[in-house]
Design an enzyme around this catalytic site. Sequence first.
Site, PDB file in Angstrom:
ATOM      1  CD  GLU A   8     -33.377  83.644   5.375  1.00  0.00           C
ATOM      2  OE1 GLU A   8     -32.988  82.823   6.218  1.00  0.00           O
ATOM      3  OE2 GLU A   8     -32.630  84.492   4.870  1.00  0.00           O
ATOM      4  CB  CYS A  61     -37.119  93.434   5.800  1.00  0.00           C
ATOM      5  SG  CYS A  61     -36.062  93.298   4.372  1.00  0.00           S
ATOM      6  CB  CYS A  85     -31.398  88.045  -6.593  1.00  0.00           C
ATOM      7  SG  CYS A  85     -31.516  89.678  -7.336  1.00  0.00           S
ATOM      8  CB  CYS A 106     -25.152  93.139  -5.948  1.00  0.00           C
ATOM      9  SG  CYS A 106     -26.479  93.847  -6.946  1.00  0.00           S
ATOM     10  CB  CYS A 130     -25.932  91.167  -2.321  1.00  0.00           C
ATOM     11  SG  CYS A 130     -27.566  90.564  -1.856  1.00  0.00           S
ATOM     12  CB  CYS A 152     -28.938  95.055   4.599  1.00  0.00           C
ATOM     13  SG  CYS A 152     -30.101  96.270   4.999  1.00  0.00           S
TER      14      CYS A 152
HETATM   15  N1  SAH Z   1     -32.778  93.863  -4.680  1.00  0.00           N
HETATM   16  C1  SAH Z   1     -33.141  95.093  -4.097  1.00  0.00           C
HETATM   17  C2  SAH Z   1     -33.701  94.965  -2.698  1.00  0.00           C
HETATM   18  C3  SAH Z   1     -33.044  93.987  -1.746  1.00  0.00           C
HETATM   19  S1  SAH Z   1     -31.460  94.325  -1.086  1.00  0.00           S
HETATM   20  C4  SAH Z   1     -31.975  96.042  -4.099  1.00  0.00           C
HETATM   21  O1  SAH Z   1     -30.873  95.629  -4.411  1.00  0.00           O
HETATM   22  O2  SAH Z   1     -32.196  97.215  -3.832  1.00  0.00           O
HETATM   23  C5  SAH Z   1     -31.705  95.521   0.214  1.00  0.00           C
HETATM   24  C6  SAH Z   1     -30.480  96.427   0.438  1.00  0.00           C
HETATM   25  O3  SAH Z   1     -29.401  95.739   1.111  1.00  0.00           O
HETATM   26  C7  SAH Z   1     -29.893  96.920  -0.865  1.00  0.00           C
HETATM   27  O4  SAH Z   1     -29.546  98.272  -0.784  1.00  0.00           O
HETATM   28  C8  SAH Z   1     -28.646  96.071  -0.979  1.00  0.00           C
HETATM   29  O5  SAH Z   1     -27.738  96.643  -1.856  1.00  0.00           O
HETATM   30  C9  SAH Z   1     -28.185  96.026   0.447  1.00  0.00           C
HETATM   31  N2  SAH Z   1     -27.214  94.951   0.713  1.00  0.00           N
HETATM   32  C10 SAH Z   1     -27.032  93.812   0.020  1.00  0.00           C
HETATM   33  N3  SAH Z   1     -26.047  93.084   0.584  1.00  0.00           N
HETATM   34  C11 SAH Z   1     -25.600  93.767   1.649  1.00  0.00           C
HETATM   35  C12 SAH Z   1     -24.620  93.493   2.653  1.00  0.00           C
HETATM   36  N4  SAH Z   1     -23.935  92.370   2.662  1.00  0.00           N
HETATM   37  N5  SAH Z   1     -24.418  94.420   3.625  1.00  0.00           N
HETATM   38  C13 SAH Z   1     -25.173  95.546   3.646  1.00  0.00           C
HETATM   39  N6  SAH Z   1     -26.121  95.839   2.737  1.00  0.00           N
HETATM   40  C14 SAH Z   1     -26.337  94.963   1.741  1.00  0.00           C
HETATM   41 FE1  SF4 Z   2     -30.285  91.082  -5.933  1.00  0.00          FE
HETATM   42 FE2  SF4 Z   2     -28.812  91.438  -3.722  1.00  0.00          FE
HETATM   43 FE3  SF4 Z   2     -28.321  92.896  -5.900  1.00  0.00          FE
HETATM   44 FE4  SF4 Z   2     -30.538  93.361  -4.472  1.00  0.00          FE
HETATM   45  S1  SF4 Z   2     -28.438  93.660  -3.762  1.00  0.00           S
HETATM   46  S2  SF4 Z   2     -30.364  93.197  -6.710  1.00  0.00           S
HETATM   47  S3  SF4 Z   2     -31.029  91.256  -3.829  1.00  0.00           S
HETATM   48  S4  SF4 Z   2     -28.100  90.657  -5.737  1.00  0.00           S
END
Ligand code: SAH
Ligand code: SF4
Length: 405
Positions: free
Chosen positions: A117, A130, A137, A141, A144, A375
């Site tokens: 996406e 974006c 991944c 986290c 996420c 995000c």
């Molecule tokens: N993997 C990279 C880039 C992609 S995530 C990273 O983790 O930085 C882009 C941003 O969205 C990151 O700061 C991530 O922590 C945040 N993010 C992930 N899940 C989210 C959610 N459910 N609500 C808000 N932000 C989120």
């Molecule tokens: Fe991967 Fe989501 Fe963690 Fe970014 S925030 S490193 S996309 S699991």
Amino acid sequence: MAIDRSGSPMTAGAIGSEKPCLIGATREEMGEMLRSIGVADRQIRMRVSQLWNWLYVRGVSDFDHMTNVAKELREKLKANFSIARPEIVQEQVSNDGTRKWLLRFPPRGAGRPVEVECVYIPEEGRGTLCISSQVGCTLTCTFCHTGTQKLVRNLTAEEILSQLLLARDRLGDFPDRDVPVGAMIPAEGRKITNIVMMGMGEPLYNFDNVKKALLIASDGDGLSLSKRRITLSTSGVVPEIFRTGEEIGVMLAISLHAVRDELRDMLVPINKKYPLKELLDACRAYPGLSNARRITFEYVMLKDVNDSLDDAKLLVQLLKGIPAKINLIPFNPWPGTNYQCSDWATIERFADFINQAGYASPIRTPRGRDILAACGQLKSESERMRKTERLAYEAMMIVGHGEDD
Ligand code: SAH
Ligand code: SF4
């Protein structure tokens, strides 16, 4: 309401052939590719600049549109190389103007086709794309959505760059084909002014391809995006942070989300490998840092998890000495999550505190939540939501909107 145009592929001649793709190749690689089909040495430089201009300034995806390339060479190029766009499986437009594309890329080797996406967020005076760097991944986290999808594979440089080219096609962000060859094409008024590597995946686990794609996106004779308008976000892959500044030179964002190792170990598990101290030391050493070139620290606001004033105090102490801005992200819910977004008053209190300590602390307005484009909500349709999940999610969204908007 979201417009959903799912269904048949929308791009004719989508990437899919076995032919090597010229998009994503460096100038040197493109030169080699031309040499391999018999282009004379003395012509290589000129041909590479011609192709570079067609591909990246004018955005053509069909060799026949390259009017200043002789027909014979065009046929040869067509027979040997591809410049096609990925297939659009779905294009959605949110009620706030955010657009999300689900793109399909063909199998690499023995693999399967993959889907990723890509999201466009229009704002007053700017537009941000974006971009995804991986399918899924490897990191997990806990807040996420992408983290719940296993890594399928890294995207190639071509696939990363194709997201930008395709979005510019769909937004009408390339000049008209009828502009005479060689005419000046204005850079103002562009729809995509900024790009963020904040889609699916951890860009620093796919360093070489991300580097190649971003160097092409910022090339002054092509797509010409300023490196100051490109931001790479990492969860904290410490060994690659210095190289990011040195070799790519783009702006850095760190997904911080917690200020104590114990909590960060849980929210962002890569912290167990590279704990806060190492991460912040790497930030201090980031090449080119100054008050005009700050690191963005992203901090997702999770109710009763990381949103207390004590957290805010510790955050300010931790970032001392680093030119920084702090981006507070209201948690975006997704089906199956146990987290909730902090109350608006709590987010504002948190923001005020760090603001008074001298840090810019914008609260990121959730965009495109109705189409799961915000995000952390991205997850490709290879893991498409089941109907029951979708209904549960929609019920949750009604609650979410009441709180935040
Ligand atoms: N993997 C990279 C880039 C992609 S995530 C990273 O983790 O930085 C882009 C941003 O969205 C990151 O700061 C991530 O922590 C945040 N993010 C992930 N899940 C989210 C959610 N459910 N609500 C808000 N932000 C989120
Ligand atoms: Fe991967 Fe989501 Fe963690 Fe970014 S925030 S490193 S996309 S699991």
